[in-house]
Design a protein around this motif. Structure first.
Motif, PDB file in Angstrom:
ATOM      1  N   TRP A 133       0.802  -1.221   0.000  1.00 59.83           N
ATOM      2  CA  TRP A 133       0.000   0.000   0.000  1.00 59.83           C
ATOM      3  C   TRP A 133       0.835   1.272   0.000  1.00 59.83           C
ATOM      4  N   GLU A 134       2.158   1.134   0.171  1.00 60.21           N
ATOM      5  CA  GLU A 134       3.019   2.300  -0.005  1.00 60.21           C
ATOM      6  C   GLU A 134       3.255   2.559  -1.497  1.00 60.21           C
ATOM      7  N   ASN A 135       2.968   1.562  -2.321  1.00 61.97           N
ATOM      8  CA  ASN A 135       3.126   1.684  -3.773  1.00 61.97           C
ATOM      9  C   ASN A 135       1.921   1.041  -4.449  1.00 61.97           C
ATOM     10  N   LEU A 136       0.750   1.607  -4.193  1.00 60.77           N
ATOM     11  CA  LEU A 136      -0.496   1.025  -4.692  1.00 60.77           C
ATOM     12  C   LEU A 136      -0.538   1.015  -6.222  1.00 60.77           C
ATOM     13  N   GLU A 137       0.206   1.931  -6.841  1.00 66.76           N
ATOM     14  CA  GLU A 137       0.243   1.995  -8.310  1.00 66.76           C
ATOM     15  C   GLU A 137       0.727   0.683  -8.917  1.00 66.76           C
ATOM     16  N   SER A 138       1.534  -0.076  -8.170  1.00 67.72           N
ATOM     17  CA  SER A 138       2.128  -1.288  -8.735  1.00 67.72           C
ATOM     18  C   SER A 138       1.112  -2.408  -8.956  1.00 67.72           C
ATOM     19  N   ILE A 139      -0.062  -2.300  -8.353  1.00 70.77           N
ATOM     20  CA  ILE A 139      -1.070  -3.353  -8.484  1.00 70.77           C
ATOM     21  C   ILE A 139      -2.018  -3.088  -9.658  1.00 70.77           C
ATOM     22  N   LEU A 150      -6.067  -4.994 -13.120  1.00 66.08           N
ATOM     23  CA  LEU A 150      -5.408  -5.476 -11.912  1.00 66.08           C
ATOM     24  C   LEU A 150      -4.270  -6.418 -12.314  1.00 66.08           C
ATOM     25  N   ILE A 151      -3.125  -6.247 -11.648  1.00 70.31           N
ATOM     26  CA  ILE A 151      -1.939  -7.025 -12.007  1.00 70.31           C
ATOM     27  C   ILE A 151      -1.649  -8.066 -10.917  1.00 70.31           C
ATOM     28  N   PRO A 152      -1.891  -9.332 -11.195  1.00 69.36           N
ATOM     29  CA  PRO A 152      -1.578 -10.376 -10.202  1.00 69.36           C
ATOM     30  C   PRO A 152      -0.096 -10.726 -10.223  1.00 69.36           C
ATOM     31  N   LYS A 153       0.349 -11.485  -9.239  1.00 70.75           N
ATOM     32  CA  LYS A 153       1.742 -11.953  -9.224  1.00 70.75           C
ATOM     33  C   LYS A 153       1.930 -13.147 -10.151  1.00 70.75           C
ATOM     34  N   ASN A 154       0.819 -13.726 -10.595  1.00 69.63           N
ATOM     35  CA  ASN A 154       0.868 -14.851 -11.524  1.00 69.63           C
ATOM     36  C   ASN A 154      -0.309 -14.728 -12.487  1.00 69.63           C
ATOM     37  N   GLY A 155      -0.187 -15.292 -13.650  1.00 65.88           N
ATOM     38  CA  GLY A 155      -1.318 -15.329 -14.559  1.00 65.88           C
ATOM     39  C   GLY A 155      -1.589 -14.007 -15.267  1.00 65.88           C
ATOM     40  N   HIS A 156      -2.834 -13.855 -15.702  1.00 64.02           N
ATOM     41  CA  HIS A 156      -3.220 -12.755 -16.578  1.00 64.02           C
ATOM     42  C   HIS A 156      -3.743 -11.541 -15.801  1.00 64.02           C
ATOM     43  N   LYS A 157      -3.625 -10.378 -16.421  1.00 65.68           N
ATOM     44  CA  LYS A 157      -4.213  -9.163 -15.864  1.00 65.68           C
ATOM     45  C   LYS A 157      -5.732  -9.207 -16.044  1.00 65.68           C
ATOM     46  N   VAL A 158      -6.450  -8.531 -15.150  1.00 67.43           N
ATOM     47  CA  VAL A 158      -7.915  -8.533 -15.213  1.00 67.43           C
ATOM     48  C   VAL A 158      -8.409  -7.098 -15.367  1.00 67.43           C
ATOM     49  N   PHE A 159      -9.186  -6.856 -16.415  1.00 67.09           N
ATOM     50  CA  PHE A 159      -9.702  -5.514 -16.696  1.00 67.09           C
ATOM     51  C   PHE A 159     -10.940  -5.202 -15.848  1.00 67.09           C
ATOM     52  N   ILE A 160     -10.939  -4.023 -15.221  1.00 73.65           N
ATOM     53  CA  ILE A 160     -12.082  -3.532 -14.458  1.00 73.65           C
ATOM     54  C   ILE A 160     -12.579  -2.261 -15.149  1.00 73.65           C
ATOM     55  N   PRO A 161     -13.803  -2.261 -15.703  1.00 75.71           N
ATOM     56  CA  PRO A 161     -14.276  -1.082 -16.432  1.00 75.71           C
ATOM     57  C   PRO A 161     -14.590   0.093 -15.506  1.00 75.71           C
ATOM     58  N   GLY A 162     -14.373   1.296 -16.034  1.00 78.76           N
ATOM     59  CA  GLY A 162     -14.705   2.511 -15.299  1.00 78.76           C
ATOM     60  C   GLY A 162     -15.712   3.330 -16.076  1.00 78.76           C
ATOM     61  N   TYR A 163     -16.658   3.945 -15.361  1.00 78.82           N
ATOM     62  CA  TYR A 163     -17.723   4.711 -16.001  1.00 78.82           C
ATOM     63  C   TYR A 163     -17.805   6.113 -15.405  1.00 78.82           C
ATOM     64  N   GLY A 164     -18.243   7.055 -16.240  1.00 79.31           N
ATOM     65  CA  GLY A 164     -18.409   8.416 -15.763  1.00 79.31           C
ATOM     66  C   GLY A 164     -19.565   9.097 -16.462  1.00 79.31           C
ATOM     67  N   ASP A 165     -20.217   9.993 -15.756  1.00 77.40           N
ATOM     68  CA  ASP A 165     -21.322  10.768 -16.317  1.00 77.40           C
ATOM     69  C   ASP A 165     -21.020  12.244 -16.088  1.00 77.40           C
TER      70      ASP A 165
END
Length: 201
Positions: A133-139, A150-165
């Motif tokens: 949590w001192e380097n939250l950008e790394s996740i 999201l970047i795991p320590k193993n396997g594939h990255k997972v996309f989380i969509p963002g929305y705005g109005d």
């Protein structure tokens, strides 16, 4: 900050929490029984509880820095939700402790958020995360105009969509907050970063 200074800060915070608890007890002792159900008492009680939780969070945070416990390892995703335009991803550590990443809107009059509820937990099957949590950008990996990965320590990255109005003139800021669940069920926010660009406009 030297270790001795941090220890002194911990002691000061602990004393402040004790004073807040004692002040609350004195206030409760001075009230009649009917006053406990009054809006005034509830307001004072909420204020003291909030202050004590802030002290507790600060004390735990400083303790973690002394013992170099700013990284939690081998977290797995156990819950995905989005309520009141705030997306939440809940992680569980091998020891059962729970942590969360959640999006927070800067204004009650706008709609800007991440929505992990569109995903299935199966997409996180077998993935483990180490979060410092001192380097939250790394996740995370920022996806400008679309969300985060999201970047795991193993396997594939997972996309989380963002929305705005953008139908209002209020702030369009989104924060990503890392928090942990305390023994009393409260969630303590530890680190906040700005992810405003990670939303559809």
């Amino acid at each position: 900050m030297e270790q001795i200074e941090i220890k002194e800060a911990l002691r000061d915070l602990q004393l402040s929490a004790i004073r807040a608890s004692m002040a609350l007890k004195r206030y409760a002792d001075s009230c009649s029984k009917s006053a406990f159900h009054s809006p005034e008492f509830n307001k004072v009680l909420h204020g003291y509880v909030k202050s004590i939780n802030m002290f507790k969070s600060d004390i735990v945070g400083l303790s973690d820095r002394i013992t170099d416990k700013t990284t939690v390892r081998d977290l797995r995703v156990v819950e995905l939700s989005c309520e009141d335009y705030s997306g939440r991803i809940v992680f569980e550590a091998p020891n059962g402790k729970r942590y969360a990443l959640y999006s927070d809107n800067s204004s009650p009059y706008t709609v800007h958020y991440l929505d992990p509820s569109e995903l299935n937990l199966d997409e996180f099957d077998g993935l483990l995360f180490d979060i410092n949590w001192e380097n939250l950008e790394s996740i995370i990996e920022r996806v400008d105009g679309f969300g985060i990965r999201l970047i795991p320590k193993n396997g594939h990255k997972v996309f989380i969509p963002g929305y705005g109005d953008s139908w209002t003139n209020y702030s369009d800021m989104i924060s990503l907050i890392f928090s942990r669940e305390g023994p009393n069920g409260y969630w303590d926010d530890i680190k906040t970063i700005d992810i405003t660009e990670c939303q559809k406009r």
